[in-house]
Design a protein around this motif. Sequence first.
Motif: not given
Length: 278
Positions: A122-129
Amino acid sequence: MIRAIRGASAAARVARRAGGLQARGVSDLAEPSEPHVATAVPGPQSARVLQELGQLQDTRAAVFAADYEKSVGNYIADADGNVLLDMYCQIASIPVGYNNPRVLRAAQGAEMARALANRPALGVFPPRDWAGVLRDAFMRVAPRGLDMVFTTAHGSDANELAYKAALMHHARTCRGARAASERELASVMDNQAPGAPDVAILSFSRGFHGRTFGALSTTRSKALHKLDIPAFASWPRAPFPQLRYPLDKHAGENAQEEKRCVEALERILRTHPVPVAA
């Protein structure tokens, strides 16, 4: 997850209006009106399961083998058919009960499946929502003055991150606007000051804050939790008021107990040889 639960709730309302069977939800279990004990606890089936599991894991803390398919609401079932009123609730982590239909619907939804299958960093590639999820799940109930959120896996993990945040804030306050020095950057790789400063987290007697490494230095509930684990020896312990009940019948002595503990806390904060960050 939150949106999935709300969507499932809306779908259930539609099904009820239509008279459909799906309104009964994922789980058709009915919560019992009282416990049912058919065997000793643990019973023979639990003993067999725990003996088998004991070949793979340490089971000394295990009470019985649970049957989560038959557990419902506030009641937990075991492998022997016993149904017990659960006051433990998986360390208070299932406040809406076992096999809650709305939670089961959300868990079976596409949103949850994607999160579990893809395990985003989550800190690098968080979901768009993700921002919307955080606002919906946390910020609407956040304490006043707190406008940021950092998600973690469990309670001990949350405490570890809180300790790190407090220690980093303390260091940056002491350092001021300057960047970390070369000496700090080099010394921290050897676990030495000034990069790894001797700064403390204060905790209270009888408190339990988890069993991960840093949290154990603040846990003060049982010696067994901490035994044989190296600790931050400079982290102080303050007394916590042990009040007598009912409160209205012991107001005077409780006030004295609270006064004693506050004075002890202030004395520690004033005289402790190591700075207390939190």
